[in-house]
Scaffold this motif. Structure first.
Motif, PDB file in Angstrom:
ATOM      1  N   PRO A   1      30.573 -55.968  20.195  1.00 47.01           N
ATOM      2  CA  PRO A   1      31.253 -56.256  18.921  1.00 47.01           C
ATOM      3  C   PRO A   1      32.594 -56.963  19.177  1.00 47.01           C
ATOM      4  O   PRO A   1      33.227 -56.759  20.212  1.00 47.01           O
ATOM      5  CB  PRO A   1      31.459 -54.885  18.309  1.00 47.01           C
ATOM      6  CG  PRO A   1      31.177 -53.888  19.369  1.00 47.01           C
ATOM      7  CD  PRO A   1      30.447 -54.583  20.468  1.00 47.01           C
ATOM      8  N   LYS A   2      32.997 -57.744  18.226  1.00 50.24           N
ATOM      9  CA  LYS A   2      34.277 -58.450  18.365  1.00 50.24           C
ATOM     10  C   LYS A   2      35.405 -57.425  18.284  1.00 50.24           C
ATOM     11  O   LYS A   2      35.385 -56.545  17.423  1.00 50.24           O
ATOM     12  CB  LYS A   2      34.444 -59.481  17.261  1.00 50.24           C
ATOM     13  CG  LYS A   2      33.483 -60.617  17.373  1.00 50.24           C
ATOM     14  CD  LYS A   2      33.708 -61.617  16.271  1.00 50.24           C
ATOM     15  CE  LYS A   2      32.735 -62.752  16.378  1.00 50.24           C
ATOM     16  NZ  LYS A   2      32.877 -63.703  15.281  1.00 50.24           N
ATOM     17  N   PRO A   3      36.357 -57.522  19.183  1.00 52.29           N
ATOM     18  CA  PRO A   3      37.478 -56.567  19.122  1.00 52.29           C
ATOM     19  C   PRO A   3      38.335 -56.809  17.901  1.00 52.29           C
ATOM     20  O   PRO A   3      38.593 -57.946  17.516  1.00 52.29           O
ATOM     21  CB  PRO A   3      38.263 -56.834  20.402  1.00 52.29           C
ATOM     22  CG  PRO A   3      37.818 -58.171  20.867  1.00 52.29           C
ATOM     23  CD  PRO A   3      36.460 -58.429  20.306  1.00 52.29           C
ATOM     24  N   LYS A   4      38.788 -55.728  17.295  1.00 50.59           N
ATOM     25  CA  LYS A   4      39.662 -55.852  16.130  1.00 50.59           C
ATOM     26  C   LYS A   4      41.091 -56.133  16.593  1.00 50.59           C
ATOM     27  O   LYS A   4      41.589 -55.485  17.497  1.00 50.59           O
ATOM     28  CB  LYS A   4      39.630 -54.564  15.318  1.00 50.59           C
ATOM     29  CG  LYS A   4      38.315 -54.317  14.672  1.00 50.59           C
ATOM     30  CD  LYS A   4      38.333 -53.071  13.830  1.00 50.59           C
ATOM     31  CE  LYS A   4      36.992 -52.856  13.184  1.00 50.59           C
ATOM     32  NZ  LYS A   4      36.996 -51.630  12.396  1.00 50.59           N
ATOM     33  N   GLU A   5      41.724 -57.078  15.980  1.00 48.51           N
ATOM     34  CA  GLU A   5      43.085 -57.461  16.383  1.00 48.51           C
ATOM     35  C   GLU A   5      44.115 -56.948  15.431  1.00 48.51           C
ATOM     36  O   GLU A   5      44.012 -56.748  14.310  1.00 48.51           O
ATOM     37  CB  GLU A   5      43.194 -58.979  16.481  1.00 48.51           C
ATOM     38  CG  GLU A   5      42.340 -59.504  17.587  1.00 48.51           C
ATOM     39  CD  GLU A   5      42.456 -61.012  17.681  1.00 48.51           C
ATOM     40  OE1 GLU A   5      43.210 -61.638  16.908  1.00 48.51           O
ATOM     41  OE2 GLU A   5      41.776 -61.568  18.521  1.00 48.51           O
TER      42      GLU A   5
END
Length: 55
Positions: free
Chosen positions: A51-55
């Motif tokens: 999953p795309k990391p949350k920034e």
């Protein structure tokens, strides 16, 4: 008819023998199928997307 004679005649009867043979064949089929499963294991290709990391 005595009870012993009934059981002896029942075991000698053709339908009982056919049922016994079918039961033995089914049991052997299940045993051989379960042995084959242990030898051959299918590899599954699993695609994992991070999953795309949350920034």
């Amino acid at each position: 008819m005595k009870k012993d004679n009934f059981l002896l005649e029942f075991i000698k009867s053709a339908p009982f023998r056919i049922l016994l043979i079918i039961a033995i064949l089914v049991t052997l089929g299940v045993i051989f199928a379960s042995r084959k499963e242990k030898k051959v294991r299918m590899k599954e290709d699993v695609l994992y997307i991070q999953p795309k990391p949350k920034e």
